[in-house]
Enzyme design. Structure first.
Site, short mmCIF file in Angstrom:
data_model
loop_
_atom_site.label_atom_id
_atom_site.label_comp_id
_atom_site.label_asym_id
_atom_site.label_seq_id
_atom_site.Cartn_x
_atom_site.Cartn_y
_atom_site.Cartn_z
N LYS A 187 0.83 -1.21 0.00
CA LYS A 187 0.00 0.00 0.00
C LYS A 187 0.87 1.27 0.00
O LYS A 187 0.55 2.22 -0.69
CB LYS A 187 -0.93 0.04 1.23
CG LYS A 187 -1.90 -1.13 1.31
CD LYS A 187 -2.92 -0.93 2.42
CE LYS A 187 -2.32 -0.86 3.82
NZ LYS A 187 -1.65 -2.10 4.28
N ARG A 208 -9.25 0.95 9.25
CA ARG A 208 -8.75 -0.39 9.58
C ARG A 208 -9.71 -1.15 10.49
O ARG A 208 -9.39 -2.27 10.90
CB ARG A 208 -7.40 -0.26 10.28
CG ARG A 208 -6.19 -0.47 9.36
CD ARG A 208 -4.96 -0.18 10.18
NE ARG A 208 -3.78 -0.85 9.77
CZ ARG A 208 -2.73 -0.25 9.20
NH1 ARG A 208 -2.78 1.03 8.91
NH2 ARG A 208 -1.66 -0.94 8.93
N ARG A 220 11.90 -5.87 4.67
CA ARG A 220 11.72 -4.44 4.38
C ARG A 220 12.72 -3.59 5.16
O ARG A 220 13.00 -3.85 6.33
CB ARG A 220 10.30 -4.04 4.75
CG ARG A 220 10.01 -2.57 4.47
CD ARG A 220 8.55 -2.29 4.34
NE ARG A 220 7.84 -2.41 5.60
CZ ARG A 220 6.53 -2.17 5.70
NH1 ARG A 220 5.83 -1.87 4.63
NH2 ARG A 220 5.94 -2.29 6.86
N ARG A 222 11.96 -1.25 10.61
CA ARG A 222 10.95 -0.69 11.52
C ARG A 222 10.74 -1.66 12.68
O ARG A 222 10.73 -2.87 12.48
CB ARG A 222 9.61 -0.53 10.78
CG ARG A 222 9.47 0.77 10.04
CD ARG A 222 8.29 0.83 9.11
NE ARG A 222 7.03 0.32 9.64
CZ ARG A 222 5.88 0.36 8.96
NH1 ARG A 222 5.84 0.87 7.75
NH2 ARG A 222 4.78 -0.12 9.48
N ARG A 251 0.57 -8.07 13.91
CA ARG A 251 -0.09 -7.23 12.90
C ARG A 251 -0.98 -8.08 11.99
O ARG A 251 -2.09 -7.66 11.64
CB ARG A 251 0.96 -6.51 12.05
CG ARG A 251 1.63 -5.40 12.83
CD ARG A 251 2.89 -4.95 12.16
NE ARG A 251 2.66 -4.14 10.99
CZ ARG A 251 3.59 -3.90 10.06
NH1 ARG A 251 4.78 -4.46 10.15
NH2 ARG A 251 3.32 -3.11 9.06
P1 AMP Z 1 1.25 1.18 8.51
O1 AMP Z 1 2.37 2.10 8.21
O2 AMP Z 1 -0.01 1.50 7.71
O3 AMP Z 1 1.64 -0.27 8.42
O4 AMP Z 1 0.82 1.44 10.04
C1 AMP Z 1 1.74 1.21 11.08
C2 AMP Z 1 1.01 1.12 12.39
O5 AMP Z 1 0.33 2.36 12.68
C3 AMP Z 1 -0.08 0.07 12.48
O6 AMP Z 1 0.43 -1.22 12.75
C4 AMP Z 1 -0.91 0.62 13.64
O7 AMP Z 1 -0.26 0.41 14.90
C5 AMP Z 1 -0.88 2.12 13.37
N1 AMP Z 1 -2.00 2.52 12.49
C6 AMP Z 1 -1.91 3.07 11.26
N2 AMP Z 1 -3.13 3.30 10.75
C7 AMP Z 1 -4.03 2.88 11.68
C8 AMP Z 1 -5.45 2.81 11.73
N3 AMP Z 1 -6.21 3.25 10.71
N4 AMP Z 1 -6.02 2.32 12.86
C9 AMP Z 1 -5.28 1.90 13.90
N5 AMP Z 1 -3.94 1.90 13.91
C10 AMP Z 1 -3.30 2.39 12.81
#
Ligand code: AMP
Length: 216
Positions: free
Chosen positions: A13, A88, A127, A160, A171
């Site tokens: 994404k 989410r 990654r 990360r 996750r």
């Molecule tokens: P991402 O970069 O999209 O993989 O997001 C990294 C982390 O940010 C996720 O594993 C969550 O801990 C938090 N996060 C990002 N977007 C959301 C969301 N819409 N709802 C809840 N937690 C989020």
């Protein structure tokens, strides 16, 4: 145009979001990237979110929703935006619909990035992310020109904390339990477009472009 990028962690994404936003000329609103920025800046919200993120858990809905509401009210979102990583949960999806309806807006399409779980684990564990500009690489599939250094800005590449094995497992569990059900929500509304997100980033982008062009 309002687009939602949907899919499990590691589906691509972030990579595709940047390209689509560029091609369509709309901002890429990534909740994960915003949280990482707020955490790096040491803000209260960022510090609050960081604990959940490191464990691979979702940040509570209210925190995320407030942040998105504020972000999409900014002038650069007037002609549309792309949401990467939001919503989410079903609660977030419902609140987003209300938020948009209040503005007289609606989602044009939800692009669902479909990838098998074993490939997700391989992508996430390999990654590497730039500490400064957030560009992403993969140790095998998309290596940087110089090991450990970002091609774009020359800063260090790191893994990360939530790309460590224990967090990856959490996750994926969080995705299956709380996020995947959102597919049913959008499926029922008819806005869901499935993208087979395997192959090179260029292959996936070609599929995405075909879908986005069909929306015009
Ligand atoms: P991402 O970069 O999209 O993989 O997001 C990294 C982390 O940010 C996720 O594993 C969550 O801990 C938090 N996060 C990002 N977007 C959301 C969301 N819409 N709802 C809840 N937690 C989020």
């Amino acid at each position: 145009m309002i687009l939602v990028l949907f899919g499990p962690p590691g589906a691509g994404k972030g990579t595709q979001g940047a390209r689509i936003a560029d091609a369509v000329g709309i901002p890429n609103v990534s909740t994960g990237a915003i949280f990482r920025g707020l955490a790096a800046a040491g803000t209260e919200v960022g510090t609050q979110a960081l604990g959940y993120m490191k464990r691979g858990e979702l940040v509570p809905d209210q925190i995320v929703v407030d942040l998105v509401k504020e972000r999409i009210a900014q002038p650069d979102c007037e002609k549309g935006f792309l949401l990467d990583g939001f919503p989410r949960t079903i609660a977030q999806a419902e609140i987003l619909d209300t938020m948009l309806a209040d503005l007289g807006l609606g989602i044009d399409a939800v692009l669902n990035f479909d990838v098998a779980e074993d490939l997700l684990i391989e992508r996430l564990s390999g990654r590497r992310t730039c500490i400064t500009c957030g560009a992403t690489y993969h140790v095998v599939a998309v290596p940087p020109k110089v090991d450990g250094t970002c091609d774009a800005c020359g800063a260090d590449l790191v893994q990360r904390p939530d790309d460590m094995p224990e967090s990856i497992r959490t996750r994926l569990r969080e995705y299956a339990a709380k996020t995947e059900p959102v597919l049913g929500y959008y499926g029922a509304k008819g806005s869901l477009k499935n993208i087979e997100a395997i192959g090179s980033p260029e292959d996936v982008f070609a599929s995405v472009t075909a879908v986005v062009q069909s929306l015009d």
